[in-house]
Design a protein around this motif. Structure first.
Motif, PDB file in Angstrom:
ATOM      1  N   ARG A   1      17.768  17.353  20.030  1.00 47.88           N
ATOM      2  CA  ARG A   1      18.573  18.161  19.102  1.00 47.88           C
ATOM      3  C   ARG A   1      20.027  18.246  19.560  1.00 47.88           C
ATOM      4  N   PHE A   2      20.280  17.746  20.769  1.00 50.01           N
ATOM      5  CA  PHE A   2      21.636  17.800  21.314  1.00 50.01           C
ATOM      6  C   PHE A   2      22.411  16.514  20.988  1.00 50.01           C
ATOM      7  N   ARG A   3      21.728  15.569  20.333  1.00 49.69           N
ATOM      8  CA  ARG A   3      22.430  14.337  19.966  1.00 49.69           C
ATOM      9  C   ARG A   3      23.482  14.628  18.904  1.00 49.69           C
ATOM     10  N   PRO A   4      24.543  13.827  18.789  1.00 41.69           N
ATOM     11  CA  PRO A   4      24.859  12.611  19.547  1.00 41.69           C
ATOM     12  C   PRO A   4      25.505  12.881  20.908  1.00 41.69           C
ATOM     13  N   LEU A   5      25.649  14.151  21.305  1.00 39.08           N
ATOM     14  CA  LEU A   5      26.362  14.434  22.558  1.00 39.08           C
ATOM     15  C   LEU A   5      25.582  13.957  23.766  1.00 39.08           C
ATOM     16  N   SER A   6      24.231  13.909  23.662  1.00 35.49           N
ATOM     17  CA  SER A   6      23.432  13.490  24.820  1.00 35.49           C
ATOM     18  C   SER A   6      23.197  11.978  24.834  1.00 35.49           C
TER      19      SER A   6
ATOM     20  N   GLN B   1      19.938  30.202  24.983  1.00 35.84           N
ATOM     21  CA  GLN B   1      19.403  28.854  25.197  1.00 35.84           C
ATOM     22  C   GLN B   1      20.431  27.838  24.713  1.00 35.84           C
ATOM     23  N   LEU B   2      20.368  26.641  25.294  1.00 29.78           N
ATOM     24  CA  LEU B   2      21.273  25.584  24.852  1.00 29.78           C
ATOM     25  C   LEU B   2      20.433  24.458  24.274  1.00 29.78           C
ATOM     26  N   LYS B   3      20.012  24.621  23.036  1.00 35.95           N
ATOM     27  CA  LYS B   3      19.144  23.623  22.409  1.00 35.95           C
ATOM     28  C   LYS B   3      19.936  22.650  21.545  1.00 35.95           C
ATOM     29  N   THR B   4      20.895  23.195  20.796  1.00 38.20           N
ATOM     30  CA  THR B   4      21.650  22.354  19.851  1.00 38.20           C
ATOM     31  C   THR B   4      23.113  22.298  20.287  1.00 38.20           C
ATOM     32  N   ALA B   5      23.834  21.349  19.705  1.00 36.47           N
ATOM     33  CA  ALA B   5      25.252  21.225  20.042  1.00 36.47           C
ATOM     34  C   ALA B   5      26.019  22.497  19.661  1.00 36.47           C
ATOM     35  N   GLY B   6      25.582  23.146  18.561  1.00 30.43           N
ATOM     36  CA  GLY B   6      26.267  24.379  18.127  1.00 30.43           C
ATOM     37  C   GLY B   6      26.205  25.464  19.182  1.00 30.43           C
ATOM     38  N   SER B   7      25.088  25.508  19.929  1.00 26.96           N
ATOM     39  CA  SER B   7      24.973  26.552  20.944  1.00 26.96           C
ATOM     40  C   SER B   7      25.909  26.298  22.131  1.00 26.96           C
ATOM     41  N   ALA B   8      26.426  25.061  22.267  1.00 21.72           N
ATOM     42  CA  ALA B   8      27.367  24.766  23.361  1.00 21.72           C
ATOM     43  C   ALA B   8      28.679  25.529  23.170  1.00 21.72           C
ATOM     44  N   ILE B   9      29.120  25.668  21.912  1.00 21.33           N
ATOM     45  CA  ILE B   9      30.385  26.384  21.663  1.00 21.33           C
ATOM     46  C   ILE B   9      30.201  27.878  21.932  1.00 21.33           C
ATOM     47  N   TYR B  10      29.030  28.400  21.572  1.00 24.38           N
ATOM     48  CA  TYR B  10      28.716  29.808  21.841  1.00 24.38           C
ATOM     49  C   TYR B  10      28.663  30.056  23.358  1.00 24.38           C
ATOM     50  N   ALA B  11      27.997  29.148  24.080  1.00 25.69           N
ATOM     51  CA  ALA B  11      27.908  29.277  25.542  1.00 25.69           C
ATOM     52  C   ALA B  11      29.290  29.141  26.173  1.00 25.69           C
ATOM     53  N   ASN B  12      30.104  28.252  25.618  1.00 31.29           N
ATOM     54  CA  ASN B  12      31.468  28.038  26.115  1.00 31.29           C
ATOM     55  C   ASN B  12      32.250  29.351  26.101  1.00 31.29           C
ATOM     56  N   ARG B  13      32.127  30.093  24.984  1.00 31.15           N
ATOM     57  CA  ARG B  13      32.862  31.357  24.847  1.00 31.15           C
ATOM     58  C   ARG B  13      32.470  32.347  25.951  1.00 31.15           C
ATOM     59  N   HIS B  14      31.158  32.429  26.180  1.00 30.44           N
ATOM     60  CA  HIS B  14      30.694  33.415  27.156  1.00 30.44           C
ATOM     61  C   HIS B  14      31.003  33.014  28.596  1.00 30.44           C
TER      62      HIS B  14
ATOM     63  N   ASP C   1      25.522   9.697  25.446  1.00 32.24           N
ATOM     64  CA  ASP C   1      26.298   9.062  26.520  1.00 32.24           C
ATOM     65  C   ASP C   1      26.356   9.905  27.793  1.00 32.24           C
ATOM     66  N   THR C   2      25.907  11.167  27.727  1.00 35.94           N
ATOM     67  CA  THR C   2      25.898  12.045  28.905  1.00 35.94           C
ATOM     68  C   THR C   2      24.554  12.744  28.941  1.00 35.94           C
ATOM     69  N   PRO C   3      23.858  12.746  30.090  1.00 38.12           N
ATOM     70  CA  PRO C   3      22.618  13.538  30.140  1.00 38.12           C
ATOM     71  C   PRO C   3      22.926  14.993  29.786  1.00 38.12           C
ATOM     72  N   LYS C   4      22.079  15.603  28.975  1.00 38.12           N
ATOM     73  CA  LYS C   4      22.346  16.970  28.509  1.00 38.12           C
ATOM     74  C   LYS C   4      22.678  17.953  29.638  1.00 38.12           C
ATOM     75  N   PRO C   5      21.964  17.923  30.794  1.00 43.28           N
ATOM     76  CA  PRO C   5      22.293  18.895  31.848  1.00 43.28           C
ATOM     77  C   PRO C   5      23.709  18.746  32.409  1.00 43.28           C
ATOM     78  N   LEU C   6      24.330  17.569  32.150  1.00 45.14           N
ATOM     79  CA  LEU C   6      25.681  17.327  32.681  1.00 45.14           C
ATOM     80  C   LEU C   6      26.758  17.487  31.613  1.00 45.14           C
ATOM     81  N   PHE C   7      26.361  17.949  30.422  1.00 42.46           N
ATOM     82  CA  PHE C   7      27.363  18.156  29.365  1.00 42.46           C
ATOM     83  C   PHE C   7      28.302  19.302  29.777  1.00 42.46           C
ATOM     84  N   PRO C   8      29.631  19.089  29.674  1.00 47.21           N
ATOM     85  CA  PRO C   8      30.543  20.135  30.159  1.00 47.21           C
ATOM     86  C   PRO C   8      30.687  21.316  29.187  1.00 47.21           C
ATOM     87  N   VAL C   9      30.420  22.501  29.699  1.00 44.73           N
ATOM     88  CA  VAL C   9      30.642  23.747  28.958  1.00 44.73           C
ATOM     89  C   VAL C   9      31.604  24.573  29.805  1.00 44.73           C
TER      90      VAL C   9
END
Length: 433
Positions: free
Chosen positions: A16-21, A251-264, A23-31
């Motif tokens: 569910r994290f594609r297309p961001l995952s 939780q960080l399941k989807t790409a949308g949750s990355a922006i929410y996590a980024n804020r916090h 080229d980068t393994p999801k655990p290494l995606f920068p937030v």
């Protein structure tokens, strides 16, 4: 002495994290300018007795080794990646690598799921566990969700005074409790004898006639599900405890949750790493050396990024290494990944721009935020499916994969663009394959 285990799964997970995952393994995606699991590592460093961190998953060693080397050099702590030979479930990897976890005789160890983001109160969790050390095998960090959302998580019923968990169900079909499992635990070392019992009971299952008829879904004998096969049976035995925390968690399941996590995470930097945040304020002249450009807090900018002084960034923006941002650009609620180029007077809202992507002048790239409902206490991130019942794309943030080209004067709304695409027109509510 304490240890920590970070569980990161493998490439088959995180779809569910594609297309961001891709080229980068999801655990290494920068937030917030740091790979997701680096935030876990930094939380572990705040526990003084913690001496070793083991990362367990089945990503190939080559994808993880540079990250592990960087972390070893950056922090004065022993960090290792242990690769599973096949997918072993949430507890199988821990049982498989039990000797590595037990070596050095730690008094307890933390388990952190790699796909959660939080203000991790690990020291408090360990203190809570230690007060019950003669009885507690596992202590769960718990938080509250809405009744509706609790069904998507592991739900637990526990005594508010003692913390004893009497009932645990993973993703129940009907309402059990609003208290949910955060995917963060402290375990006593005796948990391994419990895992051994699960493992050997599976061995008998494997040698039974039903196995030859495909009774175990073709999974390895070492495949153990932590929640269903360990936590659920432990509930009601006085060995499973829960500590409710008021801290932020998601939780960080989807790409949308990355922006929410980024804020916090940016917000947490105010207390933990204020030096990572760009100075906030309005830049009136090029000569004002205190400000990179006009910044509405909170914003993270990598030192190697090039940003024109007339751009305006924030709130909630992370700019990666080697990014170039032109004059008059406006970015908010977005993550811009390394070496992306955003040309003059372009607007980027609620979007993630992939590595090496280029957005032309006077373009508009915009998504729809999927933040928790602010009017509901304890509401968590919704992770809706990609498509609704009519087969239409659910509104979500806009994502550009790596090396996407968006020409000048184009509008991109609520769309997902796969890597290496060159767009030639406007798009709205589409996946560009």
């Amino acid at each position: 002495m304490l240890k920590a285990v970070i569980l990161i799964g493998g490439p088959q997970k995180g779809t569910r994290f594609r297309p961001l995952s891709l080229d980068t393994p999801k655990p290494l995606f920068p937030v917030a300018g740091r790979p997701i699991i680096q935030h876990h590592i930094e939380a572990c460093l705040r526990v003084p007795e913690l001496k070793e961190i083991l990362i367990i998953g089945y990503y190939p060693q080559v994808q993880m080794e540079n990250f592990v080397t960087d972390m070893q050099n950056l922090y004065n702590i022993n960090i290792r990646y242990l690769q599973e030979f096949t997918s072993l479930g949430t507890a199988g990897g821990m049982y498989h690598f039990r000797d590595q976890i037990r070596s050095g005789n730690p008094s307890a160890f933390f388990i952190l799921n790699g796909d959660v983001c939080a203000d991790f109160p690990l020291q408090d969790l360990y203190s809570f566990h230690r007060q019950r050390i003669d009885k507690a095998l596992v202590t769960i960090m718990s938080t509250e969700a809405t009744r509706q959302q609790s069904l998507h998580y592991g739900c637990l019923v526990f005594d508010r005074n003692s913390g004893v968990v009497s009932h645990y169900v993973e993703k129940p079909s009907s309402y059990v409790s609003t208290f949910i499992n955060c995917g963060v635990y402290v375990c006593s070392m005796d948990i391994f004898s419990h895992l051994a019992e699960v493992f050997y009971s599976k061995g008998q299952e494997y040698s039974s006639p039903s196995f030859s008829n495909g009774g175990t879904n073709g999974k390895d004998q070492g495949h153990i599900q932590w929640e269903q096969e360990v936590l659920t049976p432990l509930a009601g035995t006085n060995k499973l405890y829960a500590m409710p925390v008021p801290n932020w968690w998601s939780q960080l399941k989807t790409a949308g949750s990355a922006i929410y996590a980024n804020r916090h995470y940016l917000e947490l930097y105010k207390n933990t790493h204020p030096e990572r945040l760009a100075n906030a304020g309005t830049k009136y002249s090029e000569n004002d050396s205190n400000l990179i450009c006009t910044i509405l807090p909170d914003v993270y900018i990598h030192p190697s990024a090039t940003i024109h002084h007339s751009a305006t960034l924030g709130p909630n923006v992370s700019i990666g290494p080697g990014v170039t941002i032109g004059p008059g650009v406006r970015i908010r609620e977005s993550i811009i990944l390394e070496n992306a180029v955003i040309k003059d007077h372009t607007l980027v809202l609620h979007s993630i721009v992939g590595r090496g992507s280029v957005i032309g002048q006077w373009s508009r790239v915009e998504g729809t935020p999927s933040d928790p409902d602010p009017n509901k206490p304890f509401a968590k991130m919704e992770n809706p499916p990609l498509f609704n019942k009519e087969g239409k794309l659910n509104p979500s943030i806009t994502i550009l994969g790596c090396f996407v080209q968006v020409p000048s004067e184009k509008v991109l709304l609520n769309s997902i663009v796969l890597p290496h695409k060159e767009l030639s027109r406007n798009f709205k509510n589409e996946i560009i394959l």
